[in-house]
Scaffold this active site. Structure first.
Site, short mmCIF file in Angstrom:
data_model
loop_
_atom_site.label_atom_id
_atom_site.label_comp_id
_atom_site.label_asym_id
_atom_site.label_seq_id
_atom_site.Cartn_x
_atom_site.Cartn_y
_atom_site.Cartn_z
N GLY A 46 -3.33 3.00 -9.15
CA GLY A 46 -2.21 2.43 -8.31
C GLY A 46 -1.33 1.48 -9.34
CG ASP A 104 -7.29 -6.09 1.34
OD1 ASP A 104 -6.84 -7.10 1.76
OD2 ASP A 104 -7.48 -4.88 2.03
CB VAL A 154 1.80 -1.94 1.70
CG1 VAL A 154 1.97 -2.93 2.70
CG2 VAL A 154 1.00 -2.51 0.92
CG ASP A 160 -3.50 6.01 -2.79
OD1 ASP A 160 -3.67 4.70 -3.04
OD2 ASP A 160 -4.21 6.97 -2.41
P1 5GP Z 1 -10.03 -5.31 -3.09
O1 5GP Z 1 -9.30 -6.31 -3.44
O2 5GP Z 1 -9.89 -5.05 -1.38
O3 5GP Z 1 -11.27 -5.24 -3.53
O4 5GP Z 1 -9.36 -3.80 -3.60
C1 5GP Z 1 -8.23 -3.90 -3.92
C2 5GP Z 1 -7.98 -2.20 -3.92
O5 5GP Z 1 -7.86 -1.55 -2.86
C3 5GP Z 1 -6.58 -2.11 -4.79
O6 5GP Z 1 -6.42 -2.14 -6.02
C4 5GP Z 1 -6.06 -0.91 -4.03
O7 5GP Z 1 -6.43 0.27 -4.71
C5 5GP Z 1 -6.67 -1.00 -2.76
N1 5GP Z 1 -5.77 -1.50 -1.60
C6 5GP Z 1 -6.03 -2.52 -0.90
N2 5GP Z 1 -5.05 -2.67 -0.01
C7 5GP Z 1 -4.38 -1.78 -0.09
C8 5GP Z 1 -3.00 -1.29 0.56
O8 5GP Z 1 -2.45 -1.98 1.47
N3 5GP Z 1 -2.29 -0.07 0.28
C9 5GP Z 1 -2.81 0.67 -0.66
N4 5GP Z 1 -2.24 1.76 -1.18
N5 5GP Z 1 -4.13 0.23 -1.57
C10 5GP Z 1 -4.76 -0.93 -1.14
#
Ligand code: 5GP
Ligand code: MG
Length: 182
Positions: A46, A104, A154, A160
């Site tokens: 990403g 996230d 998003v 993606d």
């Molecule tokens: P978290 O913070 O949830 O542990 O992981 C973050 C990862 O989840 C990001 O690096 C991404 O790969 C994925 N992710 C979380 N939210 C989104 C989103 O809205 N869109 C996309 N494409 N990936 C997301």
């Protein structure tokens, strides 16, 4: 691709302007640290698009490294994060800036920072181009944030949905029928 987008949150121009400003801020902050190379650690896939733009807006000399991590949701609801591809160099005693696409829940970043901190870098900071603070399950914040986004899926600017839309130049919210369809 744009047909699958419900709403454009940030245009190509808005993102470029913000990334330029982030690069300027990072340049100022790290210039003060001296002549050592700054190590940019980009989390694939990403962050690849952001890394390409950000790195060209950073003035001090940098080294670019890549990591691949994978978050696996376990049946008990907890998540496990695994390193799929590790760094090729030692970061001990060096300045490290992790380059992320989006934070996230925060678990991926928490795990990554814990793992990198054990290697005793001189400093360890995080820049993320997008931040979804409403999704946090663990208290963690980036040192530099491009944009805050709402709690929807998003895509674009490297992000993606099932490996698609990474080459969309804008950041947008995907239509619900795309997310639930197939
Ligand atoms: P978290 O913070 O949830 O542990 O992981 C973050 C990862 O989840 C990001 O690096 C991404 O790969 C994925 N992710 C979380 N939210 C989104 C989103 O809205 N869109 C996309 N494409 N990936 C997301
Ligand atoms: Mg990521």
């Amino acid at each position: 691709m744009l047909n699958d987008i419900e709403e454009i949150l940030y245009t190509e121009e808005q993102i470029a302007t913000r990334v330029h400003a982030l690069g300027a801020q990072i340049s100022t902050d790290y210039q003060a640290l001296g002549p050592d190379d700054l190590i940019l650690v980009a989390v694939l896939r990403g962050a690849a698009v952001f890394l390409a733009d950000l790195s060209r807006n950073i003035a001090p000399s940098t080294v670019v490294e890549f990591m691949v991590v994978e978050k696996i949701k376990k049946s008990d609801g907890n998540a496990e994060v695994k390193i799929i591809k590790d760094l090729d160099i030692s970061i001990t005693g060096r300045h490290v800036l992790v380059v992320e696409d989006i934070i996230d829940e925060g678990e991926t970043l928490r795990f990554l920072l814990d793992a990198l901190r054990l290697r005793e870098p001189a400093s360890l900071k995080v820049v993320t181009v997008f931040d979804k603070p409403s999704g946090r399950k663990t208290e963690i914040a980036a040192d530099y944030v491009g944009f805050e986004v709402p709690g929807a899926w998003v895509v674009g600017y490297g992000l993606d949905y099932r490996q698609q839309y990474r080459n969309l130049p804008v950041l947008g919210v995907l239509k619900k029928e795309i997310l639930t369809g197939s």
